[in-house]
Design an enzyme around this catalytic site. Structure first.
Site, PDB file in Angstrom:
ATOM      1  N   GLY A 173      96.418  47.344   4.014  1.00 22.17           N
ATOM      2  CA  GLY A 173      95.630  47.223   2.794  1.00 22.17           C
ATOM      3  C   GLY A 173      96.282  47.992   1.658  1.00 22.17           C
ATOM      4  O   GLY A 173      97.224  47.520   1.025  1.00 22.17           O
ATOM      5  N   GLY A 174      95.799  49.198   1.422  1.00 18.13           N
ATOM      6  CA  GLY A 174      96.248  50.008   0.286  1.00 18.13           C
ATOM      7  C   GLY A 174      97.755  50.077   0.102  1.00 18.13           C
ATOM      8  O   GLY A 174      98.267  49.878  -1.017  1.00 18.13           O
ATOM      9  N   GLU A 228      91.652  46.272  13.965  1.00 16.72           N
ATOM     10  CA  GLU A 228      91.379  47.132  12.814  1.00 16.72           C
ATOM     11  C   GLU A 228      90.104  47.935  13.042  1.00 16.72           C
ATOM     12  O   GLU A 228      88.997  47.436  12.769  1.00 16.72           O
ATOM     13  CB  GLU A 228      91.198  46.271  11.561  1.00 16.72           C
ATOM     14  CG  GLU A 228      92.426  45.473  11.184  1.00 16.72           C
ATOM     15  CD  GLU A 228      92.535  45.296   9.681  1.00 16.72           C
ATOM     16  OE1 GLU A 228      93.538  45.700   9.121  1.00 16.72           O
ATOM     17  OE2 GLU A 228      91.585  44.773   9.075  1.00 16.72           O
ATOM     18  N   GLU A 231      85.483  43.854   6.089  1.00 14.27           N
ATOM     19  CA  GLU A 231      84.771  43.851   4.797  1.00 14.27           C
ATOM     20  C   GLU A 231      83.969  42.569   4.636  1.00 14.27           C
ATOM     21  O   GLU A 231      82.892  42.572   4.037  1.00 14.27           O
ATOM     22  CB  GLU A 231      85.765  44.059   3.643  1.00 14.27           C
ATOM     23  CG  GLU A 231      86.266  45.498   3.612  1.00 14.27           C
ATOM     24  CD  GLU A 231      87.649  45.700   3.018  1.00 14.27           C
ATOM     25  OE1 GLU A 231      88.158  44.787   2.340  1.00 14.27           O
ATOM     26  OE2 GLU A 231      88.224  46.784   3.247  1.00 14.27           O
ATOM     27  N   SER A 252      94.638  52.056   7.456  1.00 12.23           N
ATOM     28  CA  SER A 252      95.376  53.162   6.825  1.00 12.23           C
ATOM     29  C   SER A 252      96.796  53.315   7.357  1.00 12.23           C
ATOM     30  O   SER A 252      97.309  54.430   7.465  1.00 12.23           O
ATOM     31  CB  SER A 252      94.585  54.473   6.952  1.00 12.23           C
ATOM     32  OG  SER A 252      93.331  54.348   6.295  1.00 12.23           O
ATOM     33  N   ASN A 280      97.177  42.952   2.937  1.00 12.67           N
ATOM     34  CA  ASN A 280      95.871  42.437   2.509  1.00 12.67           C
ATOM     35  C   ASN A 280      95.564  43.085   1.174  1.00 12.67           C
ATOM     36  O   ASN A 280      95.204  44.254   1.113  1.00 12.67           O
ATOM     37  CB  ASN A 280      94.788  42.803   3.540  1.00 12.67           C
ATOM     38  CG  ASN A 280      93.403  42.409   3.048  1.00 12.67           C
ATOM     39  OD1 ASN A 280      93.270  41.601   2.134  1.00 12.67           O
ATOM     40  ND2 ASN A 280      92.366  42.989   3.649  1.00 12.67           N
ATOM     41  N   TRP A 281      95.722  42.294   0.126  1.00 15.16           N
ATOM     42  CA  TRP A 281      95.554  42.851  -1.232  1.00 15.16           C
ATOM     43  C   TRP A 281      94.083  43.015  -1.604  1.00 15.16           C
ATOM     44  O   TRP A 281      93.779  43.587  -2.642  1.00 15.16           O
ATOM     45  CB  TRP A 281      96.230  41.946  -2.249  1.00 15.16           C
ATOM     46  CG  TRP A 281      97.725  41.904  -2.169  1.00 15.16           C
ATOM     47  CD1 TRP A 281      98.537  42.467  -1.223  1.00 15.16           C
ATOM     48  CD2 TRP A 281      98.601  41.247  -3.103  1.00 15.16           C
ATOM     49  NE1 TRP A 281      99.850  42.205  -1.502  1.00 15.16           N
ATOM     50  CE2 TRP A 281      99.926  41.455  -2.648  1.00 15.16           C
ATOM     51  CE3 TRP A 281      98.403  40.496  -4.260  1.00 15.16           C
ATOM     52  CZ2 TRP A 281     101.033  40.940  -3.318  1.00 15.16           C
ATOM     53  CZ3 TRP A 281      99.503  39.988  -4.936  1.00 15.16           C
ATOM     54  CH2 TRP A 281     100.805  40.212  -4.473  1.00 15.16           C
ATOM     55  N   LYS A 282      93.192  42.463  -0.775  1.00 19.65           N
ATOM     56  CA  LYS A 282      91.742  42.526  -1.071  1.00 19.65           C
ATOM     57  C   LYS A 282      91.484  41.969  -2.477  1.00 19.65           C
ATOM     58  O   LYS A 282      92.180  41.063  -2.908  1.00 19.65           O
ATOM     59  CB  LYS A 282      91.220  43.948  -0.895  1.00 19.65           C
ATOM     60  CG  LYS A 282      91.729  44.603   0.393  1.00 19.65           C
ATOM     61  CD  LYS A 282      91.011  45.858   0.745  1.00 19.65           C
ATOM     62  CE  LYS A 282      91.723  46.545   1.908  1.00 19.65           C
ATOM     63  NZ  LYS A 282      90.826  47.316   2.728  1.00 19.65           N
ATOM     64  N   GLY A 287      90.829  51.765   4.882  1.00 25.94           N
ATOM     65  CA  GLY A 287      90.635  52.291   3.531  1.00 25.94           C
ATOM     66  C   GLY A 287      90.129  53.726   3.505  1.00 25.94           C
ATOM     67  O   GLY A 287      89.683  54.207   2.463  1.00 25.94           O
ATOM     68  N   HIS A 339      87.730  39.684   8.570  1.00 26.89           N
ATOM     69  CA  HIS A 339      88.003  41.065   8.129  1.00 26.89           C
ATOM     70  C   HIS A 339      86.688  41.847   8.106  1.00 26.89           C
ATOM     71  O   HIS A 339      85.636  41.302   7.770  1.00 26.89           O
ATOM     72  CB  HIS A 339      88.648  41.047   6.738  1.00 26.89           C
ATOM     73  CG  HIS A 339      89.183  42.380   6.338  1.00 26.89           C
ATOM     74  ND1 HIS A 339      88.377  43.378   5.847  1.00 26.89           N
ATOM     75  CD2 HIS A 339      90.443  42.889   6.407  1.00 26.89           C
ATOM     76  CE1 HIS A 339      89.131  44.442   5.608  1.00 26.89           C
ATOM     77  NE2 HIS A 339      90.381  44.179   5.940  1.00 26.89           N
TER      78      HIS A 339
HETATM   79  C1  PEP Z   1      92.863  46.198   5.621  1.00 27.21           C
HETATM   80  O1  PEP Z   1      92.341  45.918   4.553  1.00 27.21           O
HETATM   81  O2  PEP Z   1      92.967  45.341   6.498  1.00 27.21           O
HETATM   82  C2  PEP Z   1      93.367  47.561   5.828  1.00 27.21           C
HETATM   83  C3  PEP Z   1      93.898  47.880   6.981  1.00 27.21           C
HETATM   84  O3  PEP Z   1      93.249  48.410   4.764  1.00 27.21           O
HETATM   85  P1  PEP Z   1      93.934  49.877   4.643  1.00 27.21           P
HETATM   86  O4  PEP Z   1      95.363  49.729   5.075  1.00 27.21           O
HETATM   87  O5  PEP Z   1      93.803  50.224   3.206  1.00 27.21           O
HETATM   88  O6  PEP Z   1      93.166  50.780   5.554  1.00 27.21           O
END
Ligand code: PEP
Length: 250
Positions: A233-234, A166, A96, A212, A9-11, A172, A94
């Site tokens: 994500g990251g 999640e 966010e 994460s 997930n590049w956001k 994040g 999601h």
């Molecule tokens: C996400 O955006 O779904 C996510 C899990 O982010 P991160 O891996 O950065 O926690």
């Protein structure tokens, strides 16, 4: 769709040119992947990303879609539009989107309906806030989110739904759920699916962990009995780390 799915997930990151660069870097690293690999890119990157993944096993996801086919919804993108572009996946619900943009279980359900009608595969995100975990109501929260989102989804359609557990407190933040915590909740979600559908559907459904996940912790998380992949994500913005996670999903 295979059972194991690793999705990035590049956001709100990467211009179209940068998206191509990132995909070109990821492609050779995941060419021998034994799981499905997906990149979830910003809407404006979709054309470039779809072109860049050609000839590879990488699928492309949008990060949201609206529930109406078209109309007076300034700034929105419909599932039909994604279908017309031949986008394969869409991330829905999601945290966010729920936290910053007012998405609710009910709007997620409406988006789910539109996405499935358009032939997309949905990555449905569910997860609890830290206060809810501390209150001991994680199971109820994810069960409610899952049940509402899947309202009206047939067993046949469920084959195009991936569920991503999640925990909001882990997204994040660098704070990952322990492998036991992740597995426990993924198993609870599987039980919800067994209740809504049947044991066979529950066994077949892909349940990812997200929050994460990184190159260092992926192997342990992905080795859990009820964790069938990851939403990343990251670490999905770092080709080598993303590839390490993909390689850990066996
Ligand atoms: C996400 O955006 O779904 C996510 C899990 O982010 P991160 O891996 O950065 O926690």
């Amino acid at each position: 769709m295979g059972k194991y799915v690793i999705a990035g997930n590049w956001k709100m990151n990467k211009t179209p040119a940068e998206a191509v660069e990132l995909i070109e870097a990821i492609k050779p690293l995941v060419k021998d992947a034994t799981c499905d690999v997906v990149v979830g890119v910003p809407f404006v990157d979709l054309p470039a990303a779809l072109e860049a993944v050609k000839g590879s096993k990488i699928g492309v996801a949008a990060q949201n879609c609206h529930w109406e086919k078209s109309g007076a919804y300034t700034g929105e993108i419909s599932a039909e539009m994604l279908k017309a572009m031949e986008v394969g996946y869409v991330i829905l619900g999601h945290s966010e989107r729920r936290t910053y943009f007012g998405d609710t279980d009910v709007t997620v359900q409406k988006r789910m309906r539109a996405a499935l009608d358009a032939g997309l595969t949905v990555i449905l995100c569910v997860g609890e806030y830290l206060e809810q975990r501390e209150q001991g109501i994680t199971g109820e929260i994810v069960a409610m989110q899952t049940k509402v989102a899947l309202g009206g989804v047939s067993e046949e359609e469920l084959a195009r739904v991936i569920i991503a557990y999640e925990p909001v407190w882990a997204i994040g933040t660098g704070r990952t759920a322990t492998a036991e915590q992740a597995n426990e909740v993924c198993a609870q979600i599987r039980d919800v699916i067994a209740g809504l559908y049947n044991a066979e559907a529950a066994k077949a459904v892909t349940i990812q962990y997200g929050g994460s996940m990184n190159a260092a912790n992926a192997a342990e998380l992905l080795a859990q009995s009820d964790v069938d992949g990851g939403l990343i994500g990251g670490a999905s913005l770092k080709p080598a780390d993303f590839a390490t996670i993909v390689a850990a999903a066996k």
